[in-house]
Write a protein that holds these residues in place. Structure first.
Motif, PDB file in Angstrom:
ATOM      1  N   LEU A   6     -47.671  25.991  82.067  1.00  0.00           N
ATOM      2  CA  LEU A   6     -48.320  26.960  81.185  1.00  0.00           C
ATOM      3  C   LEU A   6     -49.460  26.264  80.467  1.00  0.00           C
ATOM      4  CD1 LEU A   6     -45.063  28.494  79.799  1.00  0.00           C
ATOM      5  CD2 LEU A   6     -46.822  29.806  80.939  1.00  0.00           C
ATOM      6  N   VAL A   7     -50.638  26.818  80.602  1.00  0.00           N
ATOM      7  CA  VAL A   7     -51.823  26.275  79.956  1.00  0.00           C
ATOM      8  C   VAL A   7     -52.152  27.187  78.783  1.00  0.00           C
ATOM      9  CG1 VAL A   7     -54.252  25.693  80.242  1.00  0.00           C
ATOM     10  CG2 VAL A   7     -52.648  25.350  82.138  1.00  0.00           C
ATOM     11  N   VAL A   8     -52.006  26.653  77.576  1.00  0.00           N
ATOM     12  CA  VAL A   8     -52.221  27.434  76.362  1.00  0.00           C
ATOM     13  C   VAL A   8     -53.570  27.045  75.775  1.00  0.00           C
ATOM     14  CG1 VAL A   8     -51.345  27.956  74.050  1.00  0.00           C
ATOM     15  CG2 VAL A   8     -49.745  27.557  75.935  1.00  0.00           C
ATOM     16  N   SER A   9     -54.448  28.043  75.656  1.00  0.00           N
ATOM     17  CA  SER A   9     -55.782  27.820  75.107  1.00  0.00           C
ATOM     18  C   SER A   9     -56.085  28.883  74.067  1.00  0.00           C
ATOM     19  CB  SER A   9     -56.854  27.895  76.204  1.00  0.00           C
ATOM     20  OG  SER A   9     -56.699  26.866  77.135  1.00  0.00           O
ATOM     21  N   GLY A  10     -57.156  28.667  73.373  1.00  0.00           N
ATOM     22  CA  GLY A  10     -57.618  29.609  72.368  1.00  0.00           C
ATOM     23  C   GLY A  10     -58.521  28.870  71.412  1.00  0.00           C
ATOM     24  N   PRO A  11     -59.202  29.597  70.558  1.00  0.00           N
ATOM     25  CA  PRO A  11     -60.147  28.945  69.658  1.00  0.00           C
ATOM     26  C   PRO A  11     -59.469  28.034  68.643  1.00  0.00           C
ATOM     27  CG  PRO A  11     -60.032  31.314  69.229  1.00  0.00           C
ATOM     28  CD  PRO A  11     -59.185  31.036  70.413  1.00  0.00           C
ATOM     29  N   SER A  12     -60.215  27.067  68.163  1.00  0.00           N
ATOM     30  CA  SER A  12     -59.748  26.164  67.123  1.00  0.00           C
ATOM     31  C   SER A  12     -59.326  26.981  65.906  1.00  0.00           C
ATOM     32  CB  SER A  12     -60.883  25.208  66.746  1.00  0.00           C
ATOM     33  OG  SER A  12     -60.470  24.336  65.735  1.00  0.00           O
ATOM     34  N   GLY A  13     -58.155  26.673  65.372  1.00  0.00           N
ATOM     35  CA  GLY A  13     -57.671  27.369  64.183  1.00  0.00           C
ATOM     36  C   GLY A  13     -56.834  28.593  64.475  1.00  0.00           C
ATOM     37  N   VAL A  14     -56.659  28.958  65.750  1.00  0.00           N
ATOM     38  CA  VAL A  14     -55.907  30.166  66.087  1.00  0.00           C
ATOM     39  C   VAL A  14     -54.398  29.965  65.916  1.00  0.00           C
ATOM     40  CG1 VAL A  14     -55.544  29.843  68.578  1.00  0.00           C
ATOM     41  CG2 VAL A  14     -55.921  32.138  67.661  1.00  0.00           C
ATOM     42  N   GLY A  15     -53.974  28.714  65.830  1.00  0.00           N
ATOM     43  CA  GLY A  15     -52.554  28.431  65.654  1.00  0.00           C
ATOM     44  C   GLY A  15     -51.852  28.001  66.925  1.00  0.00           C
ATOM     45  N   LYS A  16     -52.616  27.490  67.899  1.00  0.00           N
ATOM     46  CA  LYS A  16     -52.008  27.054  69.164  1.00  0.00           C
ATOM     47  C   LYS A  16     -50.888  26.044  68.910  1.00  0.00           C
ATOM     48  CE  LYS A  16     -55.860  25.462  70.901  1.00  0.00           C
ATOM     49  NZ  LYS A  16     -56.890  25.807  69.928  1.00  0.00           N
ATOM     50  N   PRO A 122     -56.862  35.239  67.793  1.00  0.00           N
ATOM     51  CA  PRO A 122     -56.614  35.554  66.387  1.00  0.00           C
ATOM     52  C   PRO A 122     -56.591  37.074  66.213  1.00  0.00           C
ATOM     53  CG  PRO A 122     -58.927  35.075  66.691  1.00  0.00           C
ATOM     54  CD  PRO A 122     -58.256  34.863  68.033  1.00  0.00           C
ATOM     55  N   PRO A 123     -55.966  37.563  65.149  1.00  0.00           N
ATOM     56  CA  PRO A 123     -56.019  39.001  64.885  1.00  0.00           C
ATOM     57  C   PRO A 123     -57.455  39.492  64.665  1.00  0.00           C
ATOM     58  CG  PRO A 123     -54.309  37.967  63.565  1.00  0.00           C
ATOM     59  CD  PRO A 123     -55.096  36.867  64.216  1.00  0.00           C
ATOM     60  N   ASP A 130     -60.578  32.186  57.953  1.00  0.00           N
ATOM     61  CA  ASP A 130     -59.681  31.856  56.832  1.00  0.00           C
ATOM     62  C   ASP A 130     -58.740  30.717  57.210  1.00  0.00           C
ATOM     63  OD1 ASP A 130     -60.856  33.857  55.325  1.00  0.00           O
ATOM     64  OD2 ASP A 130     -59.189  35.288  55.595  1.00  0.00           O
ATOM     65  N   ARG A 131     -58.221  30.748  58.435  1.00  0.00           N
ATOM     66  CA  ARG A 131     -57.300  29.690  58.882  1.00  0.00           C
ATOM     67  C   ARG A 131     -58.009  28.340  58.961  1.00  0.00           C
ATOM     68  NH1 ARG A 131     -54.121  32.841  63.803  1.00  0.00           N
ATOM     69  NH2 ARG A 131     -52.951  34.267  62.474  1.00  0.00           N
ATOM     70  N   LEU A 132     -59.221  28.332  59.493  1.00  0.00           N
ATOM     71  CA  LEU A 132     -59.973  27.073  59.575  1.00  0.00           C
ATOM     72  C   LEU A 132     -60.297  26.535  58.186  1.00  0.00           C
ATOM     73  CD1 LEU A 132     -62.431  27.710  62.544  1.00  0.00           C
ATOM     74  CD2 LEU A 132     -60.624  25.996  62.443  1.00  0.00           C
ATOM     75  N   THR A 133     -60.644  27.407  57.279  1.00  0.00           N
ATOM     76  CA  THR A 133     -60.953  26.989  55.913  1.00  0.00           C
ATOM     77  C   THR A 133     -59.707  26.432  55.230  1.00  0.00           C
ATOM     78  OG1 THR A 133     -62.707  28.646  55.760  1.00  0.00           O
ATOM     79  CG2 THR A 133     -61.864  27.759  53.682  1.00  0.00           C
ATOM     80  N   ALA A 134     -58.582  27.127  55.378  1.00  0.00           N
ATOM     81  CA  ALA A 134     -57.340  26.698  54.738  1.00  0.00           C
ATOM     82  C   ALA A 134     -56.857  25.358  55.275  1.00  0.00           C
ATOM     83  CB  ALA A 134     -56.259  27.765  54.939  1.00  0.00           C
ATOM     84  N   ARG A 135     -57.158  25.080  56.535  1.00  0.00           N
ATOM     85  CA  ARG A 135     -56.745  23.813  57.139  1.00  0.00           C
ATOM     86  C   ARG A 135     -57.350  22.635  56.396  1.00  0.00           C
ATOM     87  NH1 ARG A 135     -57.271  23.362  63.608  1.00  0.00           N
ATOM     88  NH2 ARG A 135     -59.424  22.813  63.200  1.00  0.00           N
ATOM     89  N   GLY A 136     -58.596  22.792  55.966  1.00  0.00           N
ATOM     90  CA  GLY A 136     -59.245  21.778  55.144  1.00  0.00           C
ATOM     91  C   GLY A 136     -59.491  20.443  55.816  1.00  0.00           C
ATOM     92  N   THR A 137     -59.588  20.421  57.141  1.00  0.00           N
ATOM     93  CA  THR A 137     -59.754  19.147  57.844  1.00  0.00           C
ATOM     94  C   THR A 137     -61.182  18.889  58.292  1.00  0.00           C
ATOM     95  OG1 THR A 137     -59.109  20.217  59.921  1.00  0.00           O
ATOM     96  CG2 THR A 137     -57.371  19.093  58.677  1.00  0.00           C
TER      97      THR A 137
END
Length: 185
Positions: A6-16, A122-123, A130-137
């Motif tokens: 299974l190859v799981v992909s998606g944008p950065s911050g989506v929660g993969k 993402p939804p 918001d997820r990328l901002t909250a990550r703060g990295t």
């Protein structure tokens, strides 16, 4: 017949990573491939557990030796999947998950035709930001680049066998786990 890949992909911050971690907790049969990267570790990341942190020269040697199932450049750094362990685990009957970027998923599709590609969405773009901002990295500049790349990746979601919206981690992980036992696209 080898076990599913299974190859799981998606944008950065989506929660993969969060979704994959939940799937791994729920099903001990799964094996998560550890990618190699040329970027520096983030706080709390451990070499060999989160990534194999390598130099540019080491990564070049891995490419030249044909050791990578796929590799891609993302946000100025290279990431790649060492292929030998993936093949060993699948041959032993253990389902394998690769958590990789979209461009790497395209390469896996070519190299491993029976791989099942899953795109985590993402939804909405607002939620992703918001997820990328909250990550703060990352800095604002890096976050803006990641959002730009995310828009391009979302446009490629139809290339994947399955699309799953991550609006709830447990539900998204269950959707992923359902594909382990019935991986056909």
């Amino acid at each position: 017949m080898s076990a599913p890949l299974l190859v799981v992909s998606g944008p950065s911050g989506v929660g993969k990573s969060t979704v994959v971690a939940e799937a791994l907790r729920a099903d001990p049969r799964l094996w998560l491939s550890v990618s190699a990267t040329t970027r520096s570790p983030r706080p709390g990341e451990t070499d060999g557990k989160h990534y194999f942190f390598v130099t540019d020269e080491q990564f070049d040697r891995m490419i030249d030796a044909g050791e990578l199932l796929e590799w891609a450049v993302y946000a100025g750094h290279r990431y790649g999947t060492p292929g030998a362990d993936v093949a060993r685990q699948r041959s032993a009957g253990r389902p394998v998950i690769l958590e990789i970027e979209v461009q790497g998923a395209r390469q896996v599709r070519e190299a491993v035709p029976d791989a099942v590609l899953v795109f985590i969405e993402p939804p909405s773009m607002d939620v992703l930001e918001d997820r990328l901002t909250a990550r703060g990295t990352e800095s604002d500049q890096v976050r803006a680049r990641r959002l730009e790349v995310a828009r391009r990746e979302l446009a490629e979601a139809d290339l994947f066998d399955h699309r799953v919206v991550n609006d709830d981690v447990a539900t998204c992980a269950r959707s992923l786990l359902a594909l382990v036992d019935s991986p056909s696209p």
